[in-house]
Design an enzyme around this catalytic site. Structure first.
Site, PDB file in Angstrom:
ATOM      1  N   GLY A  51     -20.572 -11.254  39.520  1.00  0.00           N
ATOM      2  CA  GLY A  51     -21.532 -12.263  38.935  1.00  0.00           C
ATOM      3  C   GLY A  51     -21.097 -12.561  37.528  1.00  0.00           C
ATOM      4  N   SER A  53     -21.390 -10.213  33.957  1.00  0.00           N
ATOM      5  CA  SER A  53     -21.461  -9.133  33.525  1.00  0.00           C
ATOM      6  C   SER A  53     -22.834  -8.898  32.471  1.00  0.00           C
ATOM      7  CB  SER A  53     -20.520  -8.211  33.448  1.00  0.00           C
ATOM      8  OG  SER A  53     -19.779  -8.875  32.290  1.00  0.00           O
ATOM      9  N   CYS A  82     -15.925  -6.792  40.678  1.00  0.00           N
ATOM     10  CA  CYS A  82     -15.371  -7.948  39.397  1.00  0.00           C
ATOM     11  C   CYS A  82     -16.490  -7.736  38.324  1.00  0.00           C
ATOM     12  CB  CYS A  82     -15.633  -9.336  40.009  1.00  0.00           C
ATOM     13  SG  CYS A  82     -14.870 -10.545  38.977  1.00  0.00           S
ATOM     14  N   ARG A 111     -12.570  -8.704  29.868  1.00  0.00           N
ATOM     15  CA  ARG A 111     -12.969  -9.734  30.921  1.00  0.00           C
ATOM     16  C   ARG A 111     -12.073 -10.995  30.668  1.00  0.00           C
ATOM     17  NH1 ARG A 111     -17.818 -11.603  28.082  1.00  0.00           N
ATOM     18  NH2 ARG A 111     -18.259 -12.777  30.147  1.00  0.00           N
ATOM     19  N   ILE A 139     -11.988 -14.029  41.114  1.00  0.00           N
ATOM     20  CA  ILE A 139     -12.639 -15.217  39.870  1.00  0.00           C
ATOM     21  C   ILE A 139     -12.953 -14.711  38.684  1.00  0.00           C
ATOM     22  CG2 ILE A 139     -14.775 -16.669  40.202  1.00  0.00           C
ATOM     23  CD1 ILE A 139     -15.084 -15.957  43.247  1.00  0.00           C
ATOM     24  N   HIS A 175     -13.065  -9.398  44.840  1.00  0.00           N
ATOM     25  CA  HIS A 175     -14.367  -9.719  45.609  1.00  0.00           C
ATOM     26  C   HIS A 175     -13.954  -9.387  47.087  1.00  0.00           C
ATOM     27  CE1 HIS A 175     -16.965 -11.436  42.421  1.00  0.00           C
ATOM     28  NE2 HIS A 175     -15.741 -12.029  42.033  1.00  0.00           N
ATOM     29  N   GLU A 177     -16.300  -8.807  49.137  1.00  0.00           N
ATOM     30  CA  GLU A 177     -17.708  -9.281  49.821  1.00  0.00           C
ATOM     31  C   GLU A 177     -17.659 -10.940  50.145  1.00  0.00           C
ATOM     32  OE1 GLU A 177     -17.192  -8.621  46.574  1.00  0.00           O
ATOM     33  OE2 GLU A 177     -18.519 -10.070  45.368  1.00  0.00           O
TER      34      GLU A 177
HETATM   35  N1  GLN Z   1     -16.140 -13.043  34.059  1.00  0.00           N
HETATM   36  C1  GLN Z   1     -17.365 -12.329  34.610  1.00  0.00           C
HETATM   37  C2  GLN Z   1     -17.988 -11.565  33.797  1.00  0.00           C
HETATM   38  O1  GLN Z   1     -17.470 -11.242  32.758  1.00  0.00           O
HETATM   39  C3  GLN Z   1     -16.923 -11.715  35.835  1.00  0.00           C
HETATM   40  C4  GLN Z   1     -16.532 -12.840  37.047  1.00  0.00           C
HETATM   41  C5  GLN Z   1     -16.926 -12.208  38.475  1.00  0.00           C
HETATM   42  O2  GLN Z   1     -17.705 -11.382  38.585  1.00  0.00           O
HETATM   43  N2  GLN Z   1     -16.342 -12.864  39.377  1.00  0.00           N
HETATM   44  O3  GLN Z   1     -18.767 -10.803  34.107  1.00  0.00           O
END
Ligand code: GLN
Length: 196
Positions: A51, A53, A82, A111, A139, A175, A177
């Site tokens: 998601g 962070s 992630c 990140r 992602i 991921h 999941e």
């Molecule tokens: N770029 C997101 C972050 O900095 C992480 C992306 C992801 O969880 N797919 O939290």
């Protein structure tokens, strides 16, 4: 690998926690959404989902933050995927100034570190520990820039670590999941937990 844990939590403040809950169901384990410290009490382990962070850290009540740190260091199994990996890091490069990770693993992450053209992609990652290659969805994934001696690399992409373990804590840059490969969930479910 037969699951030892029966009630596994998924941090459900933001991100793809529903996919992790579904993955736990597929492993025949009860998944419990965790938003409050009191909800962490009822589970044997925790998943920190993908998601955003920065959002997850902002939404986390201090008591939950403290309880996750305490239990993770006492041996509670934790899987971070992630954004979840970013939460588990001891240091975040290119984070927001107020972004204080949970410091569950001796890793530094950057990140969004994969270039724009390849900021989302699927790859096949070899994981000898799990018996061979599996699909991995990246992602806007974080890159692990350094890790301590007590951190074991479980999988690499090119020559970069993308799956790491320290004790009962497992961090993935991708991921699982979002694929039908349940071996990562099964693996974390098979780990012994803290004595409670
Ligand atoms: N770029 C997101 C972050 O900095 C992480 C992306 C992801 O969880 N797919 O939290």
């Amino acid at each position: 690998m037969s699951p030892k844990r029966r009630r596994f939590g998924v941090l459900a403040l933001q991100g793809d926690f529903r996919e992790h809950l579904a993955a736990l169901r597929a492993c025949e384990v009860e998944g419990v959404p965790v938003r409050l410290a009191s909800e962490l009490e009822a589970v044997d382990g925790l998943i920190l989902p993908g998601g955003e962070s920065t959002t997850m850290i902002r939404l986390m009540e201090p008591a939950l933050d403290a309880a996750i740190r305490r239990r993770a260091h006492a041996g509670m199994p934790v899987l971070g995927t992630c954004a979840g990996m970013i939460l588990m890091a001891s240091l975040v490069e290119d984070g927001r100034p107020d972004q204080q990770p949970l410091d569950l693993m001796d890793i530094t992450v950057r990140r969004n570190a994969y270039g724009r053209q390849v900021d989302s992609f699927e790859a096949t990652v070899d994981v000898p520990l799990l018996g061979g290659p599996g699909p991995a969805v990246f992602i806007r994934a974080p890159r692990v820039t350094t890790h301590g001696d007590s951190v074991e690399v479980l999988a690499e992409l090119g020559s970069e670590p993308v799956a790491l373990r320290q004790g009962n804590r497992v961090a993935l840059a991708f991921h699982p999941e979002l694929t039908s490969d349940r071996r990562w969930h099964q693996y974390v479910l098979s780990l012994d937990g803290e004595k409670r």
